[in-house]
Design an enzyme around this catalytic site. Structure first.
Site, PDB file in Angstrom:
ATOM      1  N   HIS A 170       0.874  -1.166   0.000  1.00  0.00           N
ATOM      2  CA  HIS A 170       0.000   0.000   0.000  1.00  0.00           C
ATOM      3  C   HIS A 170       0.919   1.226   0.000  1.00  0.00           C
ATOM      4  CE1 HIS A 170      -3.609  -2.343   0.702  1.00  0.00           C
ATOM      5  NE2 HIS A 170      -3.042  -2.938   1.735  1.00  0.00           N
ATOM      6  N   THR A 208       0.799  -8.462  -2.657  1.00  0.00           N
ATOM      7  CA  THR A 208      -0.512  -9.015  -2.337  1.00  0.00           C
ATOM      8  C   THR A 208      -1.653  -8.009  -2.265  1.00  0.00           C
ATOM      9  OG1 THR A 208       0.045  -8.849   0.004  1.00  0.00           O
ATOM     10  CG2 THR A 208       0.445 -10.969  -1.082  1.00  0.00           C
ATOM     11  N   GLU A 209      -1.352  -6.701  -2.072  1.00  0.00           N
ATOM     12  CA  GLU A 209      -2.440  -5.739  -1.857  1.00  0.00           C
ATOM     13  C   GLU A 209      -2.097  -4.380  -2.464  1.00  0.00           C
ATOM     14  OE1 GLU A 209      -3.733  -5.609   2.240  1.00  0.00           O
ATOM     15  OE2 GLU A 209      -3.299  -7.741   2.544  1.00  0.00           O
ATOM     16  N   LEU A 210      -1.666  -4.367  -3.689  1.00  0.00           N
ATOM     17  CA  LEU A 210      -1.137  -3.148  -4.290  1.00  0.00           C
ATOM     18  C   LEU A 210      -2.201  -2.085  -4.541  1.00  0.00           C
ATOM     19  CD1 LEU A 210       1.166  -1.550  -5.639  1.00  0.00           C
ATOM     20  CD2 LEU A 210       0.663  -2.803  -7.755  1.00  0.00           C
TER      21      LEU A 210
END
Length: 438
Positions: free
Chosen positions: A314, A342-344
């Site tokens: 993030h 995993t959570e861009l």
């Protein structure tokens, strides 16, 4: 004489009555005319409300219904065009994000079950080949109370992926947040962390680890044939807490044993074919990265079956540096571990900025975002040997957690805009030659 007077009097009364009636008629006609004139004035329509999660039908009526014709406007009135708001749509004549990166790594997105139908589903089917549940596979969604497993929403995402030739990542088996309080209550229903008696504390630890073992084995056992990639534990590092470990109830009650228990149970339930990850944010920060590295190294030496590290990523348009992101991946690859993004997402605000562009995001900000995305993905491609996949935390700007974190405001962190259309950031990732030249 009296008869003449009476006739004159009658004539005057009748004449007055006629004059009054005529006057009222004229007045009524003028008022009616004024009302006709007023009603012909153009009126600006209110903005159209659009639910962009559903399939859109026609965005507006025919063009002639959105324009007031000159013939309908009296005298000197001018024609006014009522603008129709942009319509959500999936652009078909552009490259597929997933197909563009087919020789590098899979491209994914976090979704909610409602996004498996309608336009958002069409966008996903065109551009990604990997899915992760944004919320519905977290512990409180899967097992809200002890022994009560809720599979419906998770199954919906798995089935959507299966039908469309996509893979699924599991997020997450263990987390300090979004987990039922019942996990941390003792046999009498009291909070385990409040217990001071050493014997009872040990009994509570045993009970908590048994509950965790059961949860992990049940979930992995159900999805092991559908899901290969698993976030086993999430966000266990916090440099500001004692020992650099997040002071969650998990850690306060069991130390790091909960991490070992979760990984071992997942491997035993899922077999050698599934890949198990420890996932965290801020891994580009050397302090946090090194503490995670120390933890993973010790666990590997104890035989804990960890296959890789998930880097949430993030970030924002101002930082961190792309070099720091890659350096972290390289450090973990030295342990023989895989790396995943995993959570861009990429906020258009720096972390300490609480301002709000609202709907008027400056073009220079979006251009800077595109430049950062281009730099990031060029580095990802260059290091594909240590990076096995990239998952965006969302697919389009109309649905992102950053609209409410850290404050309520309009954000635009993804490759597609509020109407599901491409942004400069998309071209930066797919084909930078299509970016506007400065």
């Amino acid at each position: 004489m009296n008869k003449i007077c009476k006739k004159k009097k009658t004539f005057i009364i009748h004449t007055a009555a006629l004059i009054l009636i005529f006057s009222l008629w004229l007045l009524s006609g003028c008022q009616s005319s004024m009302e006709d004139i007023e009603s012909s004035e153009p009126v600006t329509a209110p903005a159209q409300q659009i639910d962009i999660e559903d399939s859109a039908e026609s965005a507006s009526d025919s063009e002639e219904n959105s324009v007031v014709e000159e013939d309908d406007i009296t005298d000197n009135s001018e024609s006014i065009v009522i603008e129709t708001p942009p319509v959500p749509s999936v652009e078909e004549d552009i490259p597929s994000l997933a197909e563009t990166y087919i020789d590098y790594f899979p491209m994914g997105a976090a979704i909610e079950p409602f996004q498996t139908t309608g336009l958002k589903a069409d966008l996903l089917k065109k551009h990604v080949n990997w899915l992760v549940a944004e919320n519905v596979m977290k512990p409180d969604a899967i097992q809200p109370s002890e022994g009560n497993f809720n599979w419906e929403n998770a199954d919906q995402i798995v089935e959507f992926a299966r039908k469309n030739g996509m893979e699924v990542r599991f997020h997450t088996l263990v987390w300090h947040s979004q987990i039922g309080d019942w996990f941390f209550k003792d046999s009498e229903g009291k909070p385990m962390v409040d217990e001071t008696d050493p014997v009872k504390r040990e009994a509570n630890k045993t009970l908590l680890l048994e509950r965790l073992d059961e949860h992990v084995r049940t979930v992995v056992g159900r999805y092991k044939d559908d899901i290969i990639s698993w976030d086993v534990v999430n966000e266990v590092i916090e440099p500001g807490d004692p020992d650099g470990m997040r002071a969650s109830e998990w850690y306060q009650i069991t130390g790091t044993d909960f991490i070992e228990t979760a990984f071992r149970a997942a491997r035993e339930a899922g077999g050698p074919g599934i890949k198990l990850y420890i996932n965290d944010y801020g891994t580009d920060n050397p302090v946090k990265r090194d503490r995670l590295y120390e933890l993973v190294k010790v666990l590997l030496e104890k035989g804990v079956p960890i296959d890789g590290v998930g880097h949430q990523t993030h970030i924002d348009i101002h930082g961190p540096t792309v070099t720091s992101i890659i350096d972290s991946m390289q450090k973990f690859s030295e342990l023989g571990l895989d790396n995943l993004v995993t959570e861009l997402d990429m906020s258009i605000y720096s972390w300490n900025d609480r301002s709000d562009f609202s709907d008027d995001i400056p073009e220079v900000v979006l251009q800077k975002q595109a430049e950062r995305y281009q730099e990031l993905f060029e580095a990802f491609k260059e290091h594909k040997d240590i990076l096995s996949g990239v998952v965006f935390w969302g697919i389009a700007d109309n649905h992102t957690w950053l609209h409410s974190f850290p404050v309520n405001r309009t954000n635009a962190p993804l490759l597609f805009d509020q109407n599901l259309n491409v942004k400069s950031a998309f071209w930066a990732v797919v084909d930078p030659s299509k970016l506007p030249q400065n």
